[in-house]
Scaffold this motif. Sequence first.
Motif, PDB file in Angstrom:
ATOM      1  N   GLY A  55     108.571  58.184   7.936  1.00 42.78           N
ATOM      2  CA  GLY A  55     109.109  56.920   7.798  1.00 42.78           C
ATOM      3  C   GLY A  55     110.718  57.144   8.251  1.00 42.78           C
ATOM      4  N   LEU A  56     111.266  57.947   7.923  1.00 37.65           N
ATOM      5  CA  LEU A  56     112.815  58.199   8.298  1.00 37.65           C
ATOM      6  C   LEU A  56     112.991  58.567   9.563  1.00 37.65           C
ATOM      7  N   ALA A  57     112.235  59.567  10.085  1.00 40.42           N
ATOM      8  CA  ALA A  57     112.067  59.997  11.387  1.00 40.42           C
ATOM      9  C   ALA A  57     111.800  58.945  12.506  1.00 40.42           C
ATOM     10  N   THR A  58     110.846  57.856  11.872  1.00 47.25           N
ATOM     11  CA  THR A  58     110.573  56.577  12.776  1.00 47.25           C
ATOM     12  C   THR A  58     111.766  56.068  12.998  1.00 47.25           C
ATOM     13  N   VAL A  59     112.540  55.605  11.738  1.00 44.44           N
ATOM     14  CA  VAL A  59     113.744  54.869  12.103  1.00 44.44           C
ATOM     15  C   VAL A  59     114.680  55.376  12.814  1.00 44.44           C
ATOM     16  N   VAL A  60     115.026  56.972  12.665  1.00 43.88           N
ATOM     17  CA  VAL A  60     116.008  57.873  13.566  1.00 43.88           C
ATOM     18  C   VAL A  60     115.445  57.613  14.979  1.00 43.88           C
ATOM     19  N   TYR A  61     114.343  57.477  15.339  1.00 40.92           N
ATOM     20  CA  TYR A  61     113.785  57.623  16.697  1.00 40.92           C
ATOM     21  C   TYR A  61     114.204  56.367  17.210  1.00 40.92           C
ATOM     22  N   PHE A  62     114.021  55.351  16.448  1.00 42.45           N
ATOM     23  CA  PHE A  62     114.286  53.713  16.827  1.00 42.45           C
ATOM     24  C   PHE A  62     115.909  53.780  17.303  1.00 42.45           C
ATOM     25  N   PHE A  63     116.620  54.661  16.410  1.00 37.00           N
ATOM     26  CA  PHE A  63     118.183  54.452  16.826  1.00 37.00           C
ATOM     27  C   PHE A  63     118.342  55.187  17.908  1.00 37.00           C
ATOM     28  N   LEU A  64     117.751  56.417  18.166  1.00 37.74           N
ATOM     29  CA  LEU A  64     117.808  57.173  19.407  1.00 37.74           C
ATOM     30  C   LEU A  64     117.453  56.486  20.580  1.00 37.74           C
ATOM     31  N   LEU A  65     116.530  55.609  20.525  1.00 34.22           N
ATOM     32  CA  LEU A  65     115.697  55.057  21.841  1.00 34.22           C
ATOM     33  C   LEU A  65     116.592  53.836  21.952  1.00 34.22           C
ATOM     34  N   PHE A  66     117.114  53.124  21.055  1.00 33.55           N
ATOM     35  CA  PHE A  66     117.953  51.995  21.459  1.00 33.55           C
ATOM     36  C   PHE A  66     119.594  52.081  21.384  1.00 33.55           C
ATOM     37  N   GLU A  67     119.936  53.300  21.095  1.00 35.10           N
ATOM     38  CA  GLU A  67     121.155  53.723  21.117  1.00 35.10           C
ATOM     39  C   GLU A  67     122.064  52.772  20.114  1.00 35.10           C
ATOM     40  N   GLY A  68     121.527  52.641  19.055  1.00 34.79           N
ATOM     41  CA  GLY A  68     122.261  51.851  17.948  1.00 34.79           C
ATOM     42  C   GLY A  68     123.190  53.025  17.129  1.00 34.79           C
ATOM     43  N   HIS A  69     123.828  52.225  15.948  1.00 36.33           N
ATOM     44  CA  HIS A  69     124.697  53.146  15.085  1.00 36.33           C
ATOM     45  C   HIS A  69     124.011  53.194  13.774  1.00 36.33           C
ATOM     46  N   VAL A  70     123.924  54.323  13.395  1.00 33.84           N
ATOM     47  CA  VAL A  70     123.399  54.581  11.891  1.00 33.84           C
ATOM     48  C   VAL A  70     123.902  56.170  11.516  1.00 33.84           C
TER      49      VAL A  70
END
Length: 188
Positions: free
Chosen positions: A119-134
């Motif tokens: 679940g955490l890796a999926t959220v990290v993937y989201f931020f990598l893909l959309f270039e957000g800030h986390v």
Amino acid sequence: MRNITIDQAEDYLHAVDKQMGEWGQICAKKDQPPLCSFAFRPPSTASELFCLAQHLVAWLPRGEWIMLKGDHSNALEERAQVTLNRLLRQEDDATEILSQPFLFEFSGSPAVDRQTEWGLATVVYFFLLFEGHVHIVSSAIGSQKILSIQDGVVCLWTDIDSAAASRQFLADFERNPLAYPHEQQSIK
């Protein structure tokens, strides 16, 4: 995984010598020794980003919990925020999703903890893909590691004692960006 309040997040962070910075990021307390940082631009293919997300989660030491928090300079468009909200809260409303801290808790059960990591890796993937800030931190005792993703750049923050291992982590990933973390160990 659960959404927690800012006050709760500050209590969790205080317990591991971290704090929230001026723009909502997770950082070391001001009275702590400065951390080393290693920034790199991740690969651009979806499959390599997916693999990197799992490596980044594995880079963080396992504690009782891992906290994830966006900062105030996120510029994700509304549909991306709605998608993130569905990932984190299973809701369509994107209100305040980027400023809320989330706690991923580990139970000690290998099967449950593996699901938490996914679940955490999926959220990290989201931020990598959309270039957000986390910004992400673990409760592991003695760990000074902080993982930050900002505008498509990954930044590994660590104490001087772990700097060489962090450099090696990056080199191992770059040598074979499609090998998942458990596969990297068998390649060495």
